[in-house]
Design a protein around this motif. Structure first.
Motif, PDB file in Angstrom:
ATOM      1  N   ARG A  78       0.832  -1.204   0.000  1.00 52.68           N
ATOM      2  CA  ARG A  78       0.000   0.000   0.000  1.00 52.68           C
ATOM      3  C   ARG A  78       0.867   1.254   0.000  1.00 52.68           C
ATOM      4  NH1 ARG A  78      -0.441   3.833   2.938  1.00 52.68           N
ATOM      5  NH2 ARG A  78       0.813   2.810   4.541  1.00 52.68           N
ATOM      6  N   LYS A  79       1.871   1.280   0.860  1.00 49.56           N
ATOM      7  CA  LYS A  79       2.735   2.455   0.945  1.00 49.56           C
ATOM      8  C   LYS A  79       3.499   2.667  -0.359  1.00 49.56           C
ATOM      9  CE  LYS A  79       6.016   4.583   4.156  1.00 49.56           C
ATOM     10  NZ  LYS A  79       6.895   4.347   5.327  1.00 49.56           N
ATOM     11  N   MET A  80       3.955   1.560  -0.962  1.00 50.47           N
ATOM     12  CA  MET A  80       4.645   1.679  -2.246  1.00 50.47           C
ATOM     13  C   MET A  80       3.716   2.268  -3.299  1.00 50.47           C
ATOM     14  SD  MET A  80       4.940   0.379  -5.520  1.00 50.47           S
ATOM     15  CE  MET A  80       3.937  -1.100  -5.356  1.00 50.47           C
ATOM     16  N   ARG A  81       2.475   1.764  -3.377  1.00 48.50           N
ATOM     17  CA  ARG A  81       1.531   2.286  -4.373  1.00 48.50           C
ATOM     18  C   ARG A  81       1.245   3.763  -4.139  1.00 48.50           C
ATOM     19  NH1 ARG A  81      -1.200  -2.677  -3.206  1.00 48.50           N
ATOM     20  NH2 ARG A  81      -2.601  -1.514  -1.831  1.00 48.50           N
ATOM     21  N   PHE A  82       1.131   4.148  -2.879  1.00 51.98           N
ATOM     22  CA  PHE A  82       0.851   5.543  -2.542  1.00 51.98           C
ATOM     23  C   PHE A  82       1.979   6.450  -3.042  1.00 51.98           C
ATOM     24  CE2 PHE A  82      -0.015   8.628   1.230  1.00 51.98           C
ATOM     25  CZ  PHE A  82      -0.799   9.432   0.421  1.00 51.98           C
ATOM     26  N   GLY A  83       3.214   6.043  -2.806  1.00 51.76           N
ATOM     27  CA  GLY A  83       4.344   6.832  -3.284  1.00 51.76           C
ATOM     28  C   GLY A  83       4.448   6.842  -4.795  1.00 51.76           C
ATOM     29  N   LEU A  84       4.296   5.665  -5.425  1.00 56.62           N
ATOM     30  CA  LEU A  84       4.427   5.561  -6.878  1.00 56.62           C
ATOM     31  C   LEU A  84       3.358   6.376  -7.597  1.00 56.62           C
ATOM     32  CD1 LEU A  84       5.552   4.337  -9.496  1.00 56.62           C
ATOM     33  CD2 LEU A  84       4.124   2.315  -9.062  1.00 56.62           C
ATOM     34  N   THR A  85       2.110   6.230  -7.187  1.00 55.10           N
ATOM     35  CA  THR A  85       1.044   6.956  -7.879  1.00 55.10           C
ATOM     36  C   THR A  85       1.109   8.455  -7.594  1.00 55.10           C
ATOM     37  OG1 THR A  85      -0.471   6.347  -6.075  1.00 55.10           O
ATOM     38  CG2 THR A  85      -0.531   4.999  -8.084  1.00 55.10           C
ATOM     39  N   SER A  86       1.627   8.832  -6.423  1.00 60.62           N
ATOM     40  CA  SER A  86       1.857  10.258  -6.180  1.00 60.62           C
ATOM     41  C   SER A  86       2.869  10.794  -7.185  1.00 60.62           C
ATOM     42  CB  SER A  86       2.361  10.483  -4.748  1.00 60.62           C
ATOM     43  OG  SER A  86       1.370  10.162  -3.789  1.00 60.62           O
ATOM     44  N   ALA A  87       3.948  10.047  -7.413  1.00 55.09           N
ATOM     45  CA  ALA A  87       4.946  10.461  -8.401  1.00 55.09           C
ATOM     46  C   ALA A  87       4.342  10.531  -9.800  1.00 55.09           C
ATOM     47  CB  ALA A  87       6.132   9.502  -8.379  1.00 55.09           C
ATOM     48  N   LEU A  88       3.437   9.606 -10.119  1.00 51.09           N
ATOM     49  CA  LEU A  88       2.834   9.557 -11.453  1.00 51.09           C
ATOM     50  C   LEU A  88       1.857  10.703 -11.713  1.00 51.09           C
ATOM     51  CD1 LEU A  88       2.224   5.715 -11.842  1.00 51.09           C
ATOM     52  CD2 LEU A  88       3.767   7.122 -13.224  1.00 51.09           C
ATOM     53  N   PRO A 331      -2.529  -9.837  -4.678  1.00 52.52           N
ATOM     54  CA  PRO A 331      -3.680 -10.198  -5.512  1.00 52.52           C
ATOM     55  C   PRO A 331      -5.012  -9.687  -4.990  1.00 52.52           C
ATOM     56  CG  PRO A 331      -2.852 -12.114  -4.308  1.00 52.52           C
ATOM     57  CD  PRO A 331      -1.851 -11.024  -4.114  1.00 52.52           C
ATOM     58  N   ALA A 332      -5.084  -9.312  -3.724  1.00 51.03           N
ATOM     59  CA  ALA A 332      -6.329  -8.734  -3.221  1.00 51.03           C
ATOM     60  C   ALA A 332      -6.608  -7.389  -3.884  1.00 51.03           C
ATOM     61  CB  ALA A 332      -6.257  -8.567  -1.704  1.00 51.03           C
TER      62      ALA A 332
END
Length: 369
Positions: A78-88, A331-332
């Motif tokens: 979750r934390k990785m996705r939050f950082g990555l999508t913020s960058a995107l 996968p969830a």
């Protein structure tokens, strides 16, 4: 510029909250979007998110207990996705690492979002539009009476707190960002502490764990910082809402930021801290509202990036059919399903693919002599 350790576990950065760090005004270092717009080329602005927010050597003995050494280690997806999508949401670089101690040398991590679960890098293609807020999210009623500063009755809802050794005056002014008037605070004498000259109002009702959005128009006679918070009016003087510092300029600017309350109080007091510097500050259309509008989307040729920077789960309508990444790591979340709406957890992000889109794989340029 490198936004190291952002977002933290609580979604903030070392210098401000998520919205300030992304869009401004972030004191002294500037926001991610400001660096993307103004940095010299080549622009190497990066968001660098850490698995572990803690100090690298908390015990002082030079050791670090690397979580990646555990054979059962599972990253915080979750934390990785939050950082990555913020960058995107803009065009900067992104890295997910264990800790500031050793950076990538502690563990080299790869995620399904990096290459569409093995389908190939560059699958999102190029951005087709700027990032924008999504959803019909309207913050609640303004809790700050008189915040439009149109009449003397509005001004009477506020008071100027002044500590010994400081001096300032308060008055309505015809220079306005909204309506016909604003409030002008002239700070004549200061010793550098923000709260020792404060513009206060209340009571403000604060509910623990609930997001609150502060918005206002402001300018100053020169660039300077002001602070904002809501706190207890007696006892331990606990601070429930800490909006941090905001850098004002000599022209009217609109500011908006949201933070979760860390306590409950039906009789809290809201304050602007103005005692850092002498000079003049104008404020207009000041609002404190329950809720948070920081749900963002950016469209790419091959999909979209979504960010939920609020403290509650949000349902986002997609205006079309998209496909989740068919991944193995989480996968969830990345189950390969077709969706027309998604539920985004607090402080989370999601990459979705355009249904039927052809993946574009961008190969590295090879130079031959």
């Amino acid at each position: 510029n490198n936004y190291e350790g952002f977002p933290l576990d609580n979604s903030d950065s070392y210098n401000g909250n998520w919205h300030q760090t992304m869009f401004g005004a972030l004191p002294h270092i500037g926001s991610y979007f400001e660096w993307m717009a103004k940095a010299q080329q080549p622009n190497l602005t990066m968001i660098e998110t850490y698995e572990d927010d803690g100090a690298p050597d908390a015990t002082g003995d030079g050791s670090y207990d690397n979580p990646c050494d555990d054979p059962n280690f599972t990253p915080n997806y979750r934390k990785m996705r939050f950082g990555l999508t913020s960058a995107l949401l803009n065009d900067g670089f992104f890295s997910y690492e264990i800790n500031t101690n050793g950076h990538g040398s502690l563990c080299l991590l790869w995620f399904d979002e990096y290459d569409n679960a093995g389908q190939g890098q560059g699958y999102l293609g190029q951005p087709v539009a700027a990032a924008y807020r999504v959803g019909n999210i309207t913050p609640g009623e303004n809790q700050l009476k008189g915040g439009n500063f149109e009449t003397q009755a509005d001004l009477d809802e506020w008071e100027l707190g002044i500590e010994p050794g400081y001096s300032a005056t308060l008055a309505l002014d015809s220079a306005a960002a909204s309506g016909a008037a604003s409030v002008k605070i002239d700070i004549a004498q200061t010793q550098g502490t923000d709260w020792k000259i404060s513009l206060d109002t209340g009571p403000v009702s604060v509910i623990s764990g609930t997001d609150y959005t502060l918005s206002f128009w402001a300018k100053a006679d020169r660039e300077r910082d002001i602070n904002a918070w809501a706190q207890q009016t007696s006892g331990n003087w606990d601070t429930y809402l800490e909006f941090g510092a905001t850098t004002l300029t000599a022209t009217w600017q609109y500011y908006e930021m949201a933070v979760p309350a860390n306590g409950a109080d039906a009789q809290a007091r809201f304050s602007f801290g103005l005692g850092q510097d002498a000079g003049s500050v104008w404020l207009d259309d000041v609002r404190l509202q329950q809720g948070n509008r920081d749900i963002w989307r950016r469209d790419y040729e091959g999909g979209i990036a979504l960010v939920n920077a609020t403290s509650v789960t949000k349902t986002v309508e997609l205006s079309g059919t998209f496909k989740k990444i068919n991944g193995a790591q989480d996968p969830a979340v990345n189950d390969g399903s077709l969706v027309t709406q998604v539920e985004l957890s607090p402080h989370d992000g999601l990459i979705l693919l355009r249904a039927g889109a052809i993946s574009k794989v961008y190969l590295p340029l090879i130079l031959k002599s």
